[in-house]
Enzyme design. Structure first.
Site, mmCIF file in Angstrom:
data_model
loop_
_atom_site.group_PDB
_atom_site.id
_atom_site.type_symbol
_atom_site.label_atom_id
_atom_site.label_comp_id
_atom_site.label_asym_id
_atom_site.label_seq_id
_atom_site.Cartn_x
_atom_site.Cartn_y
_atom_site.Cartn_z
ATOM 1 N N SER A 155 0.875 -1.137 -0.131
ATOM 2 C CA SER A 155 -0.119 -0.032 -0.089
ATOM 3 C C SER A 155 0.980 1.368 -0.021
ATOM 4 C CB SER A 155 -0.877 -0.141 1.231
ATOM 5 O OG SER A 155 -2.036 0.805 0.903
ATOM 6 N N ASP A 249 -9.324 -5.228 -4.943
ATOM 7 C CA ASP A 249 -8.609 -4.117 -3.804
ATOM 8 C C ASP A 249 -9.681 -2.990 -3.730
ATOM 9 O OD1 ASP A 249 -7.451 -2.196 -2.706
ATOM 10 O OD2 ASP A 249 -5.377 -2.418 -3.611
ATOM 11 N N HIS A 283 -7.326 -5.718 -0.549
ATOM 12 C CA HIS A 283 -6.026 -4.999 -0.353
ATOM 13 C C HIS A 283 -4.966 -5.396 0.495
ATOM 14 C CE1 HIS A 283 -3.998 -1.177 -0.617
ATOM 15 N NE2 HIS A 283 -4.040 -1.124 0.705
HETATM 16 C C1 LIG Z 1 -0.319 -1.179 13.666
HETATM 17 C C2 LIG Z 1 -1.693 -0.450 13.570
HETATM 18 C C3 LIG Z 1 -2.783 -1.113 13.998
HETATM 19 C C4 LIG Z 1 -1.411 0.826 14.709
HETATM 20 O O1 LIG Z 1 -0.325 0.322 15.760
HETATM 21 P P1 LIG Z 1 -0.632 0.932 17.057
HETATM 22 O O2 LIG Z 1 -0.462 2.514 16.852
HETATM 23 O O3 LIG Z 1 0.309 0.572 17.827
HETATM 24 O O4 LIG Z 1 -2.162 0.714 17.498
HETATM 25 P P2 LIG Z 1 -2.992 0.997 18.562
HETATM 26 O O5 LIG Z 1 -2.596 2.312 19.150
HETATM 27 O O6 LIG Z 1 -3.071 -0.158 19.437
HETATM 28 O O7 LIG Z 1 -4.415 1.267 17.877
HETATM 29 C C5 LIG Z 1 -4.195 2.399 16.895
HETATM 30 C C6 LIG Z 1 -5.790 2.098 16.211
HETATM 31 O O8 LIG Z 1 -5.855 1.368 15.202
HETATM 32 C C7 LIG Z 1 -6.835 0.345 15.412
HETATM 33 N N1 LIG Z 1 -6.399 -0.921 15.801
HETATM 34 C C8 LIG Z 1 -5.288 -1.360 16.452
HETATM 35 N N2 LIG Z 1 -5.158 -2.827 16.297
HETATM 36 C C9 LIG Z 1 -5.967 -3.145 15.398
HETATM 37 C C10 LIG Z 1 -6.276 -4.495 14.781
HETATM 38 N N3 LIG Z 1 -5.764 -5.657 15.260
HETATM 39 N N4 LIG Z 1 -7.241 -4.474 13.922
HETATM 40 C C11 LIG Z 1 -7.819 -3.605 13.650
HETATM 41 N N5 LIG Z 1 -7.788 -2.290 14.038
HETATM 42 C C12 LIG Z 1 -6.927 -2.308 14.977
HETATM 43 C C13 LIG Z 1 -7.575 0.715 16.491
HETATM 44 O O9 LIG Z 1 -9.085 1.370 15.944
HETATM 45 C C14 LIG Z 1 -6.964 1.437 17.296
HETATM 46 O O10 LIG Z 1 -7.551 2.632 17.649
HETATM 47 P P3 LIG Z 1 -8.283 2.393 19.284
HETATM 48 O O11 LIG Z 1 -7.392 1.988 20.149
HETATM 49 O O12 LIG Z 1 -9.535 1.492 18.983
HETATM 50 O O13 LIG Z 1 -8.753 3.947 19.512
HETATM 51 C C15 LIG Z 1 -1.545 0.130 12.235
HETATM 52 O O14 LIG Z 1 -0.908 1.460 12.400
HETATM 53 C C16 LIG Z 1 -1.360 -0.387 11.272
HETATM 54 O O15 LIG Z 1 -2.180 -1.279 11.076
HETATM 55 N N6 LIG Z 1 -0.037 -0.098 10.556
HETATM 56 C C17 LIG Z 1 0.256 -0.767 9.332
HETATM 57 C C18 LIG Z 1 -0.994 -0.617 8.445
HETATM 58 C C19 LIG Z 1 -0.779 -0.981 6.885
HETATM 59 O O16 LIG Z 1 0.202 -1.428 6.267
HETATM 60 N N7 LIG Z 1 -1.555 -0.571 6.021
HETATM 61 C C20 LIG Z 1 -1.870 -0.804 4.837
HETATM 62 C C21 LIG Z 1 -3.083 -0.406 4.043
HETATM 63 S S1 LIG Z 1 -3.615 0.882 4.020
HETATM 64 C C22 LIG Z 1 -2.948 2.269 3.367
HETATM 65 O O17 LIG Z 1 -1.584 2.219 3.394
HETATM 66 C C23 LIG Z 1 -3.502 2.999 2.429
HETATM 67 C C24 LIG Z 1 -2.821 4.130 2.038
HETATM 68 C C25 LIG Z 1 -3.671 5.272 1.593
HETATM 69 C C26 LIG Z 1 -3.320 6.666 0.842
HETATM 70 O O18 LIG Z 1 -2.031 6.750 1.059
HETATM 71 O O19 LIG Z 1 -3.860 6.875 0.175
#
Ligand SMILES: CC(C)(COP(=O)(O)OP(=O)(O)OC[C@H]1O[C@@H](n2cnc3c(N)ncnc32)[C@H](O)[C@@H]1OP(=O)(O)O)[C@@H](O)C(=O)NCCC(=O)NCCSC(=O)CCCC(=O)O
Length: 344
Positions: A155, A249, A283
């Site tokens: 992504s 996606d 995705h």
């Molecule tokens: C690792 C986390 C979950 C965040 O880590 P963190 O800050 O340590 O998390 P946190 O404070 O515990 O939570 C923050 C928030 O992340 C959500 N979350 C946390 N864990 C999960 C889960 N297992 N399933 C679903 N949602 C999850 C929750 O809603 C958390 O908020 P909350 O605690 O409920 O208020 C997140 O940053 C992540 O998923 N990172 C990698 C994401 C990734 O690779 N995404 C790729 C696809 S999306 C993309 O890049 C689109 C690009 C769009 C564009 O540029 O246009």
């Protein structure tokens, strides 16, 4: 493996995430006499464990200059071919893909770039200087075999990898998982160059019958096609590029964007990228047997959005994509054939 890939979260919109790779993922299996809703006595039980830190793999925290990361080193004396692994929007430090890659013979750096420790909480723009520092860290590491490094991203992470390949030296091979090849929401900067973001329009959000948001069309149109100034200048990349595409996606139109990347490369007389398209695939293409996450929070819109993918097809794609990624890195980074064996 259907017992694993077909798992669904108890908590809605929860994604399976392996946060601590030093602890295996454990599934307790029980066979009961009879059926729900009144199952009988327990006939047998078993414990299924999946290791995310394969035997002999070493995990080292990296706090070098500005770089915040974890390096996974394969067993054995080294040096090993090196890979940098980058995730997308949301930030943090996710290690599970890097640790698995190290089990296949690659020294792999799981790289954070925001929302982690003393890194910025939010991202105003993407400065490639930070990623260059990470690349230099890998190149100077005695356990990492040069002269070039492989890049893997999903992504937004994939677009960062494509930008690194285009602007930085010593990138030998790049894999994009559902990237776009475009500077999307934030400018991508390197020294005196800046790729302006294409931008998006929230009025183009659709709401599906399920009530879930579908953001697949919110990005502004790519006016001018591959010549649009928001496109990453992939023609400058020196090493080969592999684009992994989920045809379902719903984050953005990965298949169309992969086509634009290919057109741009060919218009500049460069080799076509290798594009692998998977039907019914969304995705979040993860390593094999991760359960499909159909929808979860998207930081950009701060709402739950659908990611796309049909469980069986998506799972099959994850197995194949993993094999293809390993084979691609083996070929272009010089791993041994054994390391390309598609076992997890
Ligand atoms: C690792 C986390 C979950 C965040 O880590 P963190 O800050 O340590 O998390 P946190 O404070 O515990 O939570 C923050 C928030 O992340 C959500 N979350 C946390 N864990 C999960 C889960 N297992 N399933 C679903 N949602 C999850 C929750 O809603 C958390 O908020 P909350 O605690 O409920 O208020 C997140 O940053 C992540 O998923 N990172 C990698 C994401 C990734 O690779 N995404 C790729 C696809 S999306 C993309 O890049 C689109 C690009 C769009 C564009 O540029 O246009």
């Amino acid at each position: 493996m259907g017992l694993l890939w077909a798992l669904e979260p108890e908590k809605p919109f929860w994604r399976f995430l392996k946060r601590d790779v030093e602890i295996p993922f454990v599934v307790e299996l029980e066979v009961l006499d009879g059926h729900d809703p009144e199952p009988g006595r327990l006939l047998c039980q078993a414990r299924h464990e999946r290791l995310f830190l394969p035997p002999g793999v070493r995990r080292e925290s990296v706090r070098a200059g500005r770089v915040r990361a974890t390096l996974f080193l394969p067993p054995g004396p080294g040096p090993f071919p090196g890979i940098i692994d980058i995730f997308g929007i949301g930030g943090g430090l996710l290690e599970y893909r890097a640790s698995l890659l190290a089990g296949h013979g690659f020294a792999t750096l799981a790289l954070a770039y925001y929302n982690f420790e003393d890194l910025p909480k939010n991202m105003d723009n993407i400065s490639l200087e930070y990623f260059e520092e990470a690349l230099c860290y890998m190149l100077q590491h005695p356990q990492v075999k040069g002269p070039g490094i492989g890049l893997l991203g999903i992504s937004l992470g994939a677009d960062i990898c494509l930008s690194m390949a285009s602007f930085l030296k010593n990138v030998s091979a790049t894999v994009s998982i559902n990237g776009s090849g475009i500077s999307g929401n934030k400018a991508i900067n390197y020294k005196h160059s800046s790729i302006p973001p294409l931008g998006y329009d929230l009025r183009r959000i659709k709401v599906a019958f399920s009530g879930l948001m579908d953001i697949v069309d919110i990005r502004n149109d790519l006016v001018g096609g591959y010549e649009n100034s928001s496109m990453i200048p992939v023609e400058k990349a020196q090493g080969p590029i592999l684009l992994i595409v989920g045809q379902d996606d719903h984050n953005w139109r990965s298949e169309l964007y992969a086509q634009k990347v290919s057109e741009r490369l060919q218009a500049h007389g460069k080799e076509k990228p290798q594009i692998i398209c998977y039907p019914g695939t969304g995705h979040y293409i993860e390593p094999p047997y991760f359960p499909l996450c159909p929808a979860s929070l998207h930081e950009l819109v701060n709402k739950h959005v659908m990611w796309g993918g049909e469980p069986r097809a998506h799972s099959k794609a994850q197995v194949d994509a993993w094999k293809q990624i390993l084979a691609f890195f083996c070929k272009h980074l010089g791993g041994t054939q054994k390391t390309a064996f598609p076992k997890l």
